[in-house]
Design an enzyme around this catalytic site. Structure first.
Site, mmCIF file in Angstrom:
data_model
loop_
_atom_site.group_PDB
_atom_site.id
_atom_site.type_symbol
_atom_site.label_atom_id
_atom_site.label_comp_id
_atom_site.label_asym_id
_atom_site.label_seq_id
_atom_site.Cartn_x
_atom_site.Cartn_y
_atom_site.Cartn_z
ATOM 1 N N GLY A 1 0.781 -1.229 0.000
ATOM 2 C CA GLY A 1 0.000 0.000 0.000
ATOM 3 C C GLY A 1 0.817 1.286 0.000
ATOM 4 C CE1 TYR B 1 -6.944 3.600 10.255
ATOM 5 C CE2 TYR B 1 -8.577 5.292 9.795
ATOM 6 C CZ TYR B 1 -7.373 4.678 9.505
ATOM 7 O OH TYR B 1 -6.595 5.136 8.471
ATOM 8 C CE LYS C 1 -4.284 5.879 11.106
ATOM 9 N NZ LYS C 1 -2.848 5.731 10.873
ATOM 10 C CB ILE D 1 -5.029 5.787 -0.494
ATOM 11 C CG1 ILE D 1 -4.890 7.221 0.048
ATOM 12 C CG2 ILE D 1 -3.960 5.474 -1.546
ATOM 13 C CD1 ILE D 1 -5.037 8.330 -0.953
ATOM 14 C CB THR E 1 -3.969 0.528 0.224
ATOM 15 O OG1 THR E 1 -4.885 0.669 1.316
ATOM 16 C CG2 THR E 1 -3.391 1.885 -0.152
ATOM 17 N N PRO E 2 -4.575 -2.415 -0.007
ATOM 18 C CG PRO E 2 -2.909 -4.071 -0.014
ATOM 19 C CD PRO E 2 -3.131 -2.606 -0.290
ATOM 20 C CG LEU E 3 -6.414 -0.173 5.796
ATOM 21 C CD1 LEU E 3 -5.341 0.200 6.824
ATOM 22 C CD2 LEU E 3 -7.283 1.044 5.513
HETATM 23 P P1 NAD Z 1 -2.223 -1.488 4.185
HETATM 24 O O1 NAD Z 1 -3.001 -2.383 5.092
HETATM 25 O O2 NAD Z 1 -2.444 -1.603 2.739
HETATM 26 O O3 NAD Z 1 -0.673 -1.623 4.539
HETATM 27 C C1 NAD Z 1 -0.271 -1.477 5.863
HETATM 28 C C2 NAD Z 1 1.072 -2.119 6.062
HETATM 29 O O4 NAD Z 1 1.395 -2.030 7.451
HETATM 30 C C3 NAD Z 1 1.102 -3.601 5.691
HETATM 31 O O5 NAD Z 1 2.252 -3.892 4.934
HETATM 32 C C4 NAD Z 1 1.123 -4.294 7.051
HETATM 33 O O6 NAD Z 1 1.773 -5.555 7.026
HETATM 34 C C5 NAD Z 1 1.884 -3.287 7.889
HETATM 35 N N1 NAD Z 1 1.637 -3.462 9.326
HETATM 36 C C6 NAD Z 1 0.447 -3.666 9.935
HETATM 37 N N2 NAD Z 1 0.625 -3.827 11.249
HETATM 38 C C7 NAD Z 1 1.956 -3.720 11.479
HETATM 39 C C8 NAD Z 1 2.751 -3.790 12.646
HETATM 40 N N3 NAD Z 1 2.213 -4.043 13.846
HETATM 41 N N4 NAD Z 1 4.081 -3.609 12.521
HETATM 42 C C9 NAD Z 1 4.645 -3.383 11.305
HETATM 43 N N5 NAD Z 1 3.926 -3.314 10.160
HETATM 44 C C10 NAD Z 1 2.599 -3.479 10.252
HETATM 45 O O7 NAD Z 1 -2.539 0.025 4.674
HETATM 46 P P2 NAD Z 1 -2.477 1.393 3.842
HETATM 47 O O8 NAD Z 1 -3.821 1.667 3.303
HETATM 48 O O9 NAD Z 1 -1.305 1.398 2.944
HETATM 49 O O10 NAD Z 1 -2.278 2.422 5.052
HETATM 50 C C11 NAD Z 1 -1.000 2.897 5.465
HETATM 51 C C12 NAD Z 1 -1.211 3.989 6.507
HETATM 52 O O11 NAD Z 1 -1.983 5.038 5.939
HETATM 53 C C13 NAD Z 1 -1.978 3.502 7.734
HETATM 54 O O12 NAD Z 1 -1.472 4.136 8.883
HETATM 55 C C14 NAD Z 1 -3.387 3.977 7.462
HETATM 56 O O13 NAD Z 1 -4.146 4.144 8.620
HETATM 57 C C15 NAD Z 1 -3.110 5.290 6.753
HETATM 58 N N6 NAD Z 1 -4.220 5.736 5.927
HETATM 59 C C16 NAD Z 1 -4.661 4.978 4.881
HETATM 60 C C17 NAD Z 1 -5.723 5.419 4.127
HETATM 61 C C18 NAD Z 1 -6.252 4.642 2.958
HETATM 62 O O14 NAD Z 1 -7.296 5.031 2.437
HETATM 63 N N7 NAD Z 1 -5.581 3.588 2.502
HETATM 64 C C19 NAD Z 1 -6.347 6.629 4.443
HETATM 65 C C20 NAD Z 1 -5.880 7.367 5.515
HETATM 66 C C21 NAD Z 1 -4.810 6.910 6.253
#
Ligand code: NAD
Length: 255
Positions: free
Chosen positions: A17, A156, A160, A189, A191-193
């Protein structure tokens, strides 16, 4: 090409992601990148990919909610690359999607342990190294849900919101050390999340279209939209920016 030349960056949650895109863009901009994730094989694979492309990178397995592991990895990264300049606290989880009155203490604590305590641990154990380097940039991934509410995912959103103010507090504490601390606030965004979150709904395709429509620009963002913001905050172009909120959300919070 060289916006981060000579700098060393740690990116947590860098296997997938947003973190993955940040690691790639930072490496392309000349940084040496520590690819840190719970998913060891994916972290090592990305580091190998970057190295094969002529960049400097190495992978580490680390659970950011484990203080001992975080302290060890910070030390190993500095031993390996010689210094530390940039920390991207990106690792995060969405947690359970239930109304507040149905959430267990364990479900609440799990999200805070990674999203809040993980940022605390990584910051705590990076600071001595950043001071040694004469300054640095810490970039914390908050969310639009650190700025406005949402009628889902209570643990969550709480996490944040915490990250947003932890960033400002640390910006004030460490400004005399020339360590800048800023938060990024992404909209949705792809992503897998987010994919996993939407798959948990009754009609994932409708949920995807509905989520896209929440953004005035009419679509979700992509990981690179956030990665370029992180590159900017990490670079000397942002040398006068600390304690700020970089909102990258397709207009979601502009209403
Ligand atoms: P994702 O789930 O696609 O990737 C998250 C990554 O974090 C994964 O590789 C996972 O293995 C790793 N991870 C999870 N727990 C962990 C731990 N305890 N220690 C180490 N690594 C760990 O998530 P994303 O969508 O890429 O999100 C990344 C960040 O951006 C997060 O903090 C998320 O809250 C924030 N965010 C995402 C979005 C969105 O829409 N995708 C929006 C706002 C904020």
């Amino acid at each position: 090409m060289d916006r981060l030349k000579t700098k060393v960056a740690i990116v947590t949650g860098a296997a997938l992601g947003i973190g993955r895109a940040i690691a790639i863009r930072m490496a392309e901009e000349g940084a040496s990148v520590a690819v840190v994730d719970l998913l060891e094989s994916d972290a090592l694979a990305l580091a190998a990919e970057l190295t094969a492309a002529g960049h400097r990178a190495r992978g580490w397995r680390c659970d950011v909610s484990d203080e001992t592991a975080v302290a060890r990895v910070m030390t190993e990264v500095v031993e390996h690359f010689g210094r530390l300049d940039i920390v991207v606290n990106n690792a995060g989880v969405a947690g359970v999607n239930k109304p507040t009155h149905e959430i267990t203490e364990a479900e609440w604590d799990w999200v805070q342990a990674i999203n809040v305590k993980g940022v605390f641990f990584c910051t705590k154990h990076a600071i001595p190294h950043l001071k040694t380097a004469g300054g640095g940039s810490i970039i914390n991934l908050s969310s639009i849900y650190g700025l406005v509410g949402g009628a889902d995912l209570p643990p969550y959103h709480a996490s944040k919101g915490a990250v947003r103010l932890m960033s400002k507090t640390d910006a004030l504490i460490y400004a005399p050390d020339r360590i800048r601390v800023n938060s990024i606030h992404p909209g949705f965004i792809w992503t897998p999340l987010v994919e996993h979150h939407l798959q948990g709904t009754d009609d994932p395709e409708a949920a995807r279209a509905g989520t896209a429509a929440l953004h005035p620009l009419g679509h979700m963002g992509e990981p690179d939209d956030i990665a370029w913001g992180a590159v900017y905050l990490a670079s000397d172009e942002a040398k006068f920016i600390t304690g700020s909120e970089l909102v990258i959300d397709g207009g979601y919070t502009a209403r």
